[in-house]
Write a protein that holds these residues in place. Structure first.
Motif, PDB file in Angstrom:
ATOM      1  N   UNK A 329       0.864  -1.144  -0.170  1.00 63.11           N
ATOM      2  CA  UNK A 329      -0.190  -0.054  -0.009  1.00 63.11           C
ATOM      3  C   UNK A 329       0.823   1.296   0.125  1.00 63.11           C
ATOM      4  N   UNK A 330       2.075   1.364   0.724  1.00 64.29           N
ATOM      5  CA  UNK A 330       2.835   2.377   0.848  1.00 64.29           C
ATOM      6  C   UNK A 330       4.387   1.960   0.419  1.00 64.29           C
ATOM      7  N   UNK A 331       5.107   2.644  -0.120  1.00 65.84           N
ATOM      8  CA  UNK A 331       6.387   2.548  -0.783  1.00 65.84           C
ATOM      9  C   UNK A 331       7.436   3.802  -0.285  1.00 65.84           C
ATOM     10  N   UNK A 332       8.494   3.471   0.307  1.00 70.81           N
ATOM     11  CA  UNK A 332       9.342   4.646   0.680  1.00 70.81           C
ATOM     12  C   UNK A 332      10.493   4.668  -0.645  1.00 70.81           C
ATOM     13  N   UNK A 333      10.177   5.959  -0.950  1.00 75.34           N
ATOM     14  CA  UNK A 333      11.097   6.558  -2.111  1.00 75.34           C
ATOM     15  C   UNK A 333      11.578   7.961  -1.806  1.00 75.34           C
ATOM     16  N   UNK A 334      12.872   8.227  -2.416  1.00 76.53           N
ATOM     17  CA  UNK A 334      13.404   9.319  -2.607  1.00 76.53           C
ATOM     18  C   UNK A 334      12.810  10.389  -3.463  1.00 76.53           C
ATOM     19  N   UNK A 335      12.119  11.726  -3.266  1.00 76.94           N
ATOM     20  CA  UNK A 335      11.477  12.452  -4.259  1.00 76.94           C
ATOM     21  C   UNK A 335      12.178  12.668  -5.612  1.00 76.94           C
ATOM     22  N   UNK A 336      13.799  12.645  -5.318  1.00 75.55           N
ATOM     23  CA  UNK A 336      14.506  12.440  -6.432  1.00 75.55           C
ATOM     24  C   UNK A 336      14.134  11.346  -7.632  1.00 75.55           C
ATOM     25  N   UNK A 337      13.727  10.342  -7.236  1.00 73.74           N
ATOM     26  CA  UNK A 337      13.471   9.290  -8.053  1.00 73.74           C
ATOM     27  C   UNK A 337      12.404   9.687  -8.906  1.00 73.74           C
ATOM     28  N   UNK A 338      11.260  10.490  -8.624  1.00 73.25           N
ATOM     29  CA  UNK A 338      10.078  10.676  -9.232  1.00 73.25           C
ATOM     30  C   UNK A 338      10.719  11.617 -10.203  1.00 73.25           C
ATOM     31  N   UNK A 339      11.569  12.473 -10.026  1.00 70.56           N
ATOM     32  CA  UNK A 339      12.373  13.395 -11.010  1.00 70.56           C
ATOM     33  C   UNK A 339      12.810  12.325 -11.945  1.00 70.56           C
ATOM     34  N   UNK A 340      13.639  11.503 -11.479  1.00 69.62           N
ATOM     35  CA  UNK A 340      14.521  10.563 -12.682  1.00 69.62           C
ATOM     36  C   UNK A 340      13.847   9.845 -13.598  1.00 69.62           C
ATOM     37  N   UNK A 341      12.296   9.779 -13.373  1.00 68.43           N
ATOM     38  CA  UNK A 341      11.602   9.264 -14.219  1.00 68.43           C
ATOM     39  C   UNK A 341      11.434  10.288 -15.449  1.00 68.43           C
ATOM     40  N   UNK A 342      11.309  11.514 -15.246  1.00 67.23           N
ATOM     41  CA  UNK A 342      11.168  12.578 -16.170  1.00 67.23           C
ATOM     42  C   UNK A 342      12.466  12.689 -16.895  1.00 67.23           C
ATOM     43  N   UNK A 343      13.733  12.558 -16.299  1.00 66.56           N
ATOM     44  CA  UNK A 343      15.093  12.586 -17.106  1.00 66.56           C
ATOM     45  C   UNK A 343      15.065  11.383 -17.742  1.00 66.56           C
ATOM     46  N   UNK A 344      14.862  10.150 -17.288  1.00 67.18           N
ATOM     47  CA  UNK A 344      14.954   8.775 -17.889  1.00 67.18           C
ATOM     48  C   UNK A 344      14.152   8.926 -19.367  1.00 67.18           C
ATOM     49  N   UNK A 345      12.976   9.570 -19.223  1.00 65.04           N
ATOM     50  CA  UNK A 345      11.933   9.397 -20.238  1.00 65.04           C
ATOM     51  C   UNK A 345      12.632  10.442 -21.264  1.00 65.04           C
ATOM     52  N   UNK A 346      12.931  11.495 -20.950  1.00 64.07           N
ATOM     53  CA  UNK A 346      13.610  12.395 -21.933  1.00 64.07           C
ATOM     54  C   UNK A 346      14.773  11.817 -22.677  1.00 64.07           C
ATOM     55  N   UNK A 347      15.763  11.188 -21.674  1.00 66.56           N
ATOM     56  CA  UNK A 347      16.825  10.633 -22.428  1.00 66.56           C
ATOM     57  C   UNK A 347      16.516   9.410 -23.427  1.00 66.56           C
ATOM     58  N   UNK A 348      15.256   8.832 -23.224  1.00 70.87           N
ATOM     59  CA  UNK A 348      14.888   7.705 -23.911  1.00 70.87           C
ATOM     60  C   UNK A 348      14.172   8.041 -25.330  1.00 70.87           C
ATOM     61  N   UNK A 349      13.591   9.289 -25.236  1.00 72.56           N
ATOM     62  CA  UNK A 349      12.454   9.651 -26.176  1.00 72.56           C
ATOM     63  C   UNK A 349      13.178  10.709 -26.921  1.00 72.56           C
ATOM     64  N   UNK A 350      13.739  11.788 -26.296  1.00 67.08           N
ATOM     65  CA  UNK A 350      13.861  12.865 -27.249  1.00 67.08           C
ATOM     66  C   UNK A 350      15.394  12.671 -27.133  1.00 67.08           C
ATOM     67  N   UNK A 351      16.116  12.291 -26.303  1.00 68.94           N
ATOM     68  CA  UNK A 351      17.769  12.337 -26.577  1.00 68.94           C
ATOM     69  C   UNK A 351      18.196  11.516 -27.902  1.00 68.94           C
TER      70      UNK A 351
END
Length: 446
Positions: A329-351
């Motif tokens: 029901x709950x997971x522990x994450x660093x907020x930066x991991x959420x931002x890393x999804x945006x960085x990874x998506x850009x690296x994969x789609x637009x990069x």
């Protein structure tokens, strides 16, 4: 009868004149084409010789060119990744020097292509002016960085304080000198070609120098903002190549016939997972998450701070669909991991579009690679064509969603003011805090 003869004579003269006009027009068009070819014709760039080490050539001699390239890449890629880890371990100063060296090498590779294409015209001062403009632009950008991040050090040294005060004027004067040198170098019959090369140099500066400057700015926000985006691009490049090599069947884009949809999609999901895992590991270390700052007492860089909320574990509730699948029901994450999804998506789609742009450039001049610096990989620019686009995105992303006012920089600037100016700001700030009702509370707490 006479009228018929006159009519026939007129037709004969008209036909002769028309043929003469057509012949003259063809000659004129031919001359124009020749002039165009002589001025704007682009000869092919010489193909660099294969510089694969002889040991590898002998060991892989029995393989097809496809598998030989796969093994060469497979052997050298871990070596380059190991070198990347070493320079990270050596710290931010070494990283900045490496970025500068890579920038110079990328500039050299692109300018060399221009020189190889147009060298037969013996354009005066082309190479000299190209490197001069590189020096001017670097002086401007690095001067801005030094003034911004090493303000206290600059104010402490008299020569640096003078250079900082008149930095932009000096930069403009240097560029203006190069501009005048270019105008003086113009040669009759080659004006168009020389302006082509003037544009070539400036576009190269825009792509290479500006982006490398943004990479250094990202580095000062914290090494994690430097390492994760670059690693995501590297991961996407490797995984897209692997998925495309083994499963690729559907062409993705005509500019790069070897790119496939299978490689593109496989690289996307692999990069997202890689970005989340890498961010989780790095977010727990101050060395990676703290901003890079200059310590005036020790005259050295320091990477030590209390991590911001961006790098502290927080509880996140999972959507019902994922709860039913995982049972969590709950997971522990660093907020930066959420931002890393945006960085990874850009690296994969637009990069990859940075790579497609480079592929179009190389096809325009009928070359396979920018250079042969790295066997199996091409030149340095072939490896960093996607990184520069990623650097711009990260810088914009930080400015838009992450960065806030930096109190330490504001204090540094205030300390550089005259005493009367500092007193004026103090009284204004005191009146503002008193009006807001905050100053009494602060005094009671003190």
């Amino acid at each position: 009868m006479a009228n018929a003869a006159v009519r026939q004579f007129r037709q004969s003269v008209a036909h002769t004149l028309r043929r003469g006009a057509e012949t003259e027009g063809k000659e004129r068009d031919g001359a124009s084409d020749n002039e165009t070819k002589s001025e704007s014709g682009v000869p092919e760039v010489p193909v660099p010789a294969d510089d694969t080490p002889e040991v590898l050539n002998k060991a892989l001699s029995g393989l097809s060119s496809r598998w030989k390239n796969w093994w060469v890449r497979g052997i050298l890629t871990p070596a380059m990744i190991s070198f990347f880890f070493i320079i990270i371990y050596l710290g931010p100063m070494v990283l900045m020097m490496i970025v500068l060296c890579i920038q110079i090498k990328c500039f050299h590779e692109i300018i060399t292509i221009g020189y190889s294409v147009y060298h037969s015209y013996h354009l005066p001062w082309f190479r000299t002016l190209s490197w001069y403009f590189l020096l001017c632009v670097n002086y401007f950008f690095y001067g801005e960085t030094v003034t911004d991040y090493f303000f206290t050090l600059v104010q402490r040294e008299e020569p640096l304080r003078i250079l900082s005060k008149y930095h932009r004027f000096i930069s403009f004067a240097l560029y203006l000198t190069g501009f005048c040198m270019f105008v003086l170098s113009l040669v009759k019959k080659h004006y168009r070609l020389q302006f082509y090369m003037f544009g070539w140099t400036h576009v190269t500066l825009l792509i290479v120098v500006t982006q490398s400057h943004l990479i250094i700015h990202n580095l000062f926000e914290g090494m994690i903002w430097f390492i994760v985006p670059i690693s995501c691009v590297i991961c996407n490049d490797i995984m897209a190549y692997m998925f495309g090599f083994f499963f690729g069947r559907t062409p993705l884009i005509k500019l790069s016939p070897k790119k496939t949809w299978e490689g593109f999609i496989g690289g996307f999901f692999a990069t997202i997972v890689f970005g989340i895992l890498l961010s989780y590991v790095m977010s727990g270390y101050r060395f990676f998450v703290c901003p890079v700052e200059f310590n005036n007492d020790s005259n050295s860089f320091t990477v030590d701070c209390k991590p911001s909320e961006l790098f502290q574990l927080q509880d996140y509730g999972l959507p019902p669909v994922l709860q039913s699948i995982t049972g969590w029901t709950i997971v522990k994450l660093y907020p930066f991991q959420i931002h890393s999804i945006a960085l990874s998506a850009f690296a994969s789609i637009m990069g990859p579009f940075g790579g497609f742009f480079a592929s179009g450039f190389k096809r325009a001049f009928k070359i396979k690679d920018f250079a042969n610096t790295i066997p199996g990989h091409g030149g340095i620019m072939d490896r960093f064509d996607c990184q520069y686009l990623m650097a711009t995105f990260v810088n914009v992303y930080i400015a838009s969603f992450i960065r806030g006012p930096n109190p330490s920089k504001v204090i540094q600037q205030l300390l550089a003011l005259r005493p009367d100016q500092q007193l004026h700001i103090f009284n204004s700030l005191k009146a503002h805090l008193t009006e807001k009702g905050l100053l009494p509370l602060l005094e009671e707490a003190a």
